[in-house]
Design a protein around this motif. Sequence first.
Motif, PDB file in Angstrom:
ATOM      1  N   GLN A 132       7.188 -69.649 -23.973  1.00 20.70           N
ATOM      2  CA  GLN A 132       6.030 -68.748 -23.956  1.00 20.70           C
ATOM      3  C   GLN A 132       5.818 -68.184 -22.558  1.00 20.70           C
ATOM      4  N   MET A 133       6.020 -69.016 -21.543  1.00 21.27           N
ATOM      5  CA  MET A 133       5.883 -68.545 -20.164  1.00 21.27           C
ATOM      6  C   MET A 133       6.944 -67.493 -19.840  1.00 21.27           C
ATOM      7  N   ASP A 136       5.767 -64.304 -21.478  1.00 20.88           N
ATOM      8  CA  ASP A 136       4.628 -63.768 -20.722  1.00 20.88           C
ATOM      9  C   ASP A 136       5.089 -63.205 -19.379  1.00 20.88           C
ATOM     10  N   ASN A 137       6.038 -63.895 -18.758  1.00 25.18           N
ATOM     11  CA  ASN A 137       6.545 -63.438 -17.470  1.00 25.18           C
ATOM     12  C   ASN A 137       7.255 -62.092 -17.605  1.00 25.18           C
ATOM     13  N   SER A 139       6.733 -59.895 -19.905  1.00 28.91           N
ATOM     14  CA  SER A 139       5.710 -58.891 -20.203  1.00 28.91           C
ATOM     15  C   SER A 139       4.972 -58.459 -18.937  1.00 28.91           C
ATOM     16  N   GLN A 140       4.644 -59.433 -18.074  1.00 26.49           N
ATOM     17  CA  GLN A 140       3.935 -59.113 -16.834  1.00 26.49           C
ATOM     18  C   GLN A 140       4.806 -58.287 -15.890  1.00 26.49           C
TER      19      GLN A 140
END
Length: 366
Positions: A132-133, A136-137, A139-140
């Motif tokens: 998940q990280m 998210d990473n 995406s960021q």
Amino acid sequence: MLKNFFLTCSGVDKNLINECSNGEQNKYVGIGATVFFTAIMATIAGSYALYTVFDTIYTAILFGLIWGLLIFNLDRFIVSTIKKTDSKWKEFAQATPRIILAIIIATVISKPLELKLFEKEINQVLLTEKNQMTLDNKSQIAQQFTPEVNKINSEIDLLKQEISNKETETNALYQTYISEAEGTTGTKKLGKGPVYKEKRAKHDASLLALNQLKKENLEKINKKENTIASLLENQKLAEIKSQPIISNFDGLMARINALGKLPFFTSFFIFLLFLAIETSPIIAKLLAPKGEYDFKLEEKLSAVKTWATQQMQQREQMLNADITIDNKVYKDITADEELYNYKQKMARELMKLQADSFYKKQQKML
């Protein structure tokens, strides 16, 4: 030898316990063995916990041994300082702070071993969190590059649209002069007359402009596409650089947090097990009746207390006697006429010296 070692672990007075019966000695051997094996478990737990922090086995073992010795010393102190009395409530009140300390120690000891026992489940939780990280990473990071890429793509679309519009215009001019030559539109005269030549010239000029526009815009499009490729490459590099940080997200705090997401009761029962082990020497001493060793220790402490009280009273009486004698001596000296005359003479000499010294200082100042 082993019996003597466990007696040392229990914190008893060796001289007193050796005078006691074999059964009384075995009771304290059991308490000492519990203290020792609790320290062994603390060493193992501390070594594993520190191994997850330092990733170095020798450093972990060294600090684990220090931690085990600390727990051993604390447990030995806790057990040795609980004294048996005639009141169970007094004993419990005496042991309450030590029980609280034992609960804290049990919590610290049990947590690293829980991490080891549930290592596979914790790894699964960490894997899910890492995935998940990672998403998210990405995406960021994409949010940093996507606006610029979209902007450049819009500019490329505008350049392509400009070429397309010019092609449409050129094609329309082509159809116009062809239709003029065929006599279907315009003057409707078959052949290549002046109007045809005029329209043909307009088309040729537009075609030349179209070719020039294509050349310029394609160069611009290539540059912008290279810029996009560079941005996407930087985006990929940023993702690659941040991935090791995510991959290393398995330290002690991360594992403790992951353990907290597992079912509560399994971890709680392991904590209760260690709590029972850690508090067993204290509970055993609280539940055990007052034995031979306790009576001997109480007798020895009472004798020391009595001796100390006697010594204090003797010193107090000696002090009072000295004060009385000194008061009497100085009272007798006060009435001595010879001493009075001598001190009067010395005081007179001192005042003369002070007057002479003051006079000399004043004279120097003038």
